[in-house]
Design a protein around this motif. Structure first.
Motif, PDB file in Angstrom:
ATOM      1  N   ALA A  29       0.837  -1.206   0.000  1.00 55.01           N
ATOM      2  CA  ALA A  29       0.000   0.000   0.000  1.00 55.01           C
ATOM      3  C   ALA A  29       0.870   1.253   0.000  1.00 55.01           C
ATOM      4  CB  ALA A  29      -0.934  -0.013   1.208  1.00 55.01           C
ATOM      5  N   GLU A  30       1.981   1.218   0.737  1.00 57.51           N
ATOM      6  CA  GLU A  30       2.875   2.379   0.804  1.00 57.51           C
ATOM      7  C   GLU A  30       3.510   2.666  -0.556  1.00 57.51           C
ATOM      8  OE1 GLU A  30       3.093  -0.289   2.841  1.00 57.51           O
ATOM      9  OE2 GLU A  30       2.369   0.535   4.748  1.00 57.51           O
ATOM     10  N   THR A  31       3.892   1.615  -1.263  1.00 61.63           N
ATOM     11  CA  THR A  31       4.507   1.797  -2.579  1.00 61.63           C
ATOM     12  C   THR A  31       3.480   2.321  -3.576  1.00 61.63           C
ATOM     13  OG1 THR A  31       6.198   0.155  -2.142  1.00 61.63           O
ATOM     14  CG2 THR A  31       5.720   0.608  -4.467  1.00 61.63           C
ATOM     15  N   ARG A  32       2.247   1.855  -3.474  1.00 60.25           N
ATOM     16  CA  ARG A  32       1.196   2.368  -4.359  1.00 60.25           C
ATOM     17  C   ARG A  32       0.970   3.864  -4.110  1.00 60.25           C
ATOM     18  NH1 ARG A  32      -2.956  -1.750  -6.513  1.00 60.25           N
ATOM     19  NH2 ARG A  32      -1.812  -3.690  -6.358  1.00 60.25           N
ATOM     20  N   VAL A  33       0.962   4.264  -2.845  1.00 59.86           N
ATOM     21  CA  VAL A  33       0.807   5.686  -2.512  1.00 59.86           C
ATOM     22  C   VAL A  33       1.991   6.471  -3.073  1.00 59.86           C
ATOM     23  CG1 VAL A  33       0.815   7.349  -0.593  1.00 59.86           C
ATOM     24  CG2 VAL A  33      -0.666   5.333  -0.497  1.00 59.86           C
ATOM     25  N   TYR A  34       3.195   5.925  -2.927  1.00 64.91           N
ATOM     26  CA  TYR A  34       4.394   6.579  -3.449  1.00 64.91           C
ATOM     27  C   TYR A  34       4.280   6.763  -4.968  1.00 64.91           C
ATOM     28  CZ  TYR A  34       9.356   7.654  -4.073  1.00 64.91           C
ATOM     29  OH  TYR A  34      10.543   8.276  -4.393  1.00 64.91           O
ATOM     30  N   LEU A  35       3.813   5.740  -5.670  1.00 70.13           N
ATOM     31  CA  LEU A  35       3.679   5.818  -7.121  1.00 70.13           C
ATOM     32  C   LEU A  35       2.624   6.852  -7.537  1.00 70.13           C
ATOM     33  CD1 LEU A  35       4.005   2.041  -8.079  1.00 70.13           C
ATOM     34  CD2 LEU A  35       5.671   3.870  -8.501  1.00 70.13           C
ATOM     35  N   VAL A  36       1.542   6.942  -6.785  1.00 72.40           N
ATOM     36  CA  VAL A  36       0.531   7.969  -7.066  1.00 72.40           C
ATOM     37  C   VAL A  36       1.150   9.350  -6.910  1.00 72.40           C
ATOM     38  CG1 VAL A  36      -1.615   9.027  -6.227  1.00 72.40           C
ATOM     39  CG2 VAL A  36      -1.483   6.542  -6.539  1.00 72.40           C
ATOM     40  N   ALA A 115      17.870   4.281  -0.020  1.00 76.18           N
ATOM     41  CA  ALA A 115      16.976   3.586   0.910  1.00 76.18           C
ATOM     42  C   ALA A 115      17.401   3.824   2.361  1.00 76.18           C
ATOM     43  CB  ALA A 115      16.939   2.096   0.598  1.00 76.18           C
ATOM     44  N   SER A 116      16.775   4.828   2.948  1.00 78.57           N
ATOM     45  CA  SER A 116      17.014   5.123   4.365  1.00 78.57           C
ATOM     46  C   SER A 116      15.786   5.814   4.922  1.00 78.57           C
ATOM     47  CB  SER A 116      18.249   6.025   4.527  1.00 78.57           C
ATOM     48  OG  SER A 116      17.995   7.277   3.920  1.00 78.57           O
ATOM     49  N   GLY A 117      15.723   5.888   6.226  1.00 77.33           N
ATOM     50  CA  GLY A 117      14.628   6.605   6.866  1.00 77.33           C
ATOM     51  C   GLY A 117      13.291   5.900   6.725  1.00 77.33           C
ATOM     52  N   PRO A 118      12.209   6.661   6.902  1.00 73.34           N
ATOM     53  CA  PRO A 118      10.876   6.048   6.936  1.00 73.34           C
ATOM     54  C   PRO A 118      10.406   5.477   5.601  1.00 73.34           C
ATOM     55  CG  PRO A 118      10.724   8.446   7.103  1.00 73.34           C
ATOM     56  CD  PRO A 118      12.172   8.091   7.165  1.00 73.34           C
ATOM     57  N   PRO A 121      11.497   0.954   3.235  1.00 75.88           N
ATOM     58  CA  PRO A 121      10.856  -0.232   2.631  1.00 75.88           C
ATOM     59  C   PRO A 121      10.307   0.038   1.231  1.00 75.88           C
ATOM     60  CG  PRO A 121      10.112   0.070   4.894  1.00 75.88           C
ATOM     61  CD  PRO A 121      10.901   1.294   4.527  1.00 75.88           C
ATOM     62  N   VAL A 122       9.785   1.221   1.001  1.00 72.61           N
ATOM     63  CA  VAL A 122       9.248   1.568  -0.322  1.00 72.61           C
ATOM     64  C   VAL A 122      10.378   1.613  -1.347  1.00 72.61           C
ATOM     65  CG1 VAL A 122       8.158   3.404  -1.674  1.00 72.61           C
ATOM     66  CG2 VAL A 122       7.244   2.802   0.583  1.00 72.61           C
ATOM     67  N   LEU A 123      11.478   2.264  -0.993  1.00 73.31           N
ATOM     68  CA  LEU A 123      12.595   2.385  -1.937  1.00 73.31           C
ATOM     69  C   LEU A 123      13.218   1.026  -2.231  1.00 73.31           C
ATOM     70  CD1 LEU A 123      14.240   5.708  -0.721  1.00 73.31           C
ATOM     71  CD2 LEU A 123      12.579   5.360  -2.554  1.00 73.31           C
ATOM     72  N   VAL A 124      13.283   0.157  -1.237  1.00 71.37           N
ATOM     73  CA  VAL A 124      13.800  -1.192  -1.458  1.00 71.37           C
ATOM     74  C   VAL A 124      12.863  -1.957  -2.390  1.00 71.37           C
ATOM     75  CG1 VAL A 124      14.255  -3.422  -0.331  1.00 71.37           C
ATOM     76  CG2 VAL A 124      15.126  -1.302   0.683  1.00 71.37           C
ATOM     77  N   GLU A 125      11.549  -1.831  -2.163  1.00 66.72           N
ATOM     78  CA  GLU A 125      10.582  -2.497  -3.040  1.00 66.72           C
ATOM     79  C   GLU A 125      10.689  -1.962  -4.467  1.00 66.72           C
ATOM     80  OE1 GLU A 125       5.828  -3.622  -3.238  1.00 66.72           O
ATOM     81  OE2 GLU A 125       6.510  -2.248  -1.682  1.00 66.72           O
ATOM     82  N   LEU A 126      10.831  -0.652  -4.610  1.00 69.22           N
ATOM     83  CA  LEU A 126      10.990  -0.067  -5.943  1.00 69.22           C
ATOM     84  C   LEU A 126      12.275  -0.566  -6.609  1.00 69.22           C
ATOM     85  CD1 LEU A 126       9.817   3.588  -5.246  1.00 69.22           C
ATOM     86  CD2 LEU A 126       8.643   1.884  -6.662  1.00 69.22           C
TER      87      LEU A 126
END
Length: 188
Positions: A29-36, A115-118, A121-126
């Protein structure tokens, strides 16, 4: 008053969800929000910003940024630019002789280094699935682009080169039903 930012976010969230479903891919869900957020911010950007500076040079400049926070920000921007660039301007990159794989490798490296901070996980997934996410963004682009006859011809040329069932499906939505030679039917 119309809240354009919210409307654009809703528009892109719906397109992304549909693209993920069509491609049978998952993302947190976090990655989807990031992509939006990426799409809503990049849609106003100048394509020359995304396609202008050589990605390898951009990576070197970002990695050698003296301030750690500026380095992370620039690396993240580079990752975003490569993902968006391949997703929305992949044909332009190829036309310039730039390999999608090369650009995605730079984006992967940039996201991993940032990939650091809050948002770690999103940056690693990307980084881990940048190629699949670029395909999702390409799907969003296809679903939002105004179609011209030249767009359809380019799409058909891509289908001829790749034989992609997804491209054949997109052509079908445009009223073009491609068939491989010798299969009994002809292109309508």
């Amino acid at each position: 008053m119309i809240d354009l930012q919210s409307d654009m976010a809703t528009f892109f969230r719906e397109r992304l969800d549909a693209a993920f479903a069509r491609r049978q891919l998952e993302a947190s869900a976090e990655t989807r929000v990031y992509l939006v957020r990426l799409l809503t911010s990049m849609i106003r950007s100048d394509p020359n910003t995304v396609l202008g500076l050589p990605y390898g040079l951009w990576l070197v400049q970002a990695a050698t940024e003296p301030s750690p926070s500026a380095r992370v920000r620039r690396l993240r921007e580079l990752g975003d630019a490569t993902l968006y660039g391949v997703g929305f301007f992949g044909a332009a990159l190829e036309h310039r002789g730039v390999s999608r794989r090369y650009v995605l490798d730079i984006g992967r490296r940039a996201y991993r280094a940032a990939a650091s901070g809050p948002v770690r996980p999103v940056l690693v997934e990307l980084a881990d699935a940048i190629g699949r996410f670029a395909l999702v963004l390409d799907d969003v682009r296809e679903q939002t682009a105004l179609r011209t006859p030249q767009d359809i011809v380019r799409l058909y040329d891509r289908w001829r080169r790749t034989g992609s069932p997804l491209l054949a499906e997109r052509l079908g939505r445009e009223g073009v039903f491609p068939q491989r030679p010798g299969r009994g039917r002809t292109l309508h």
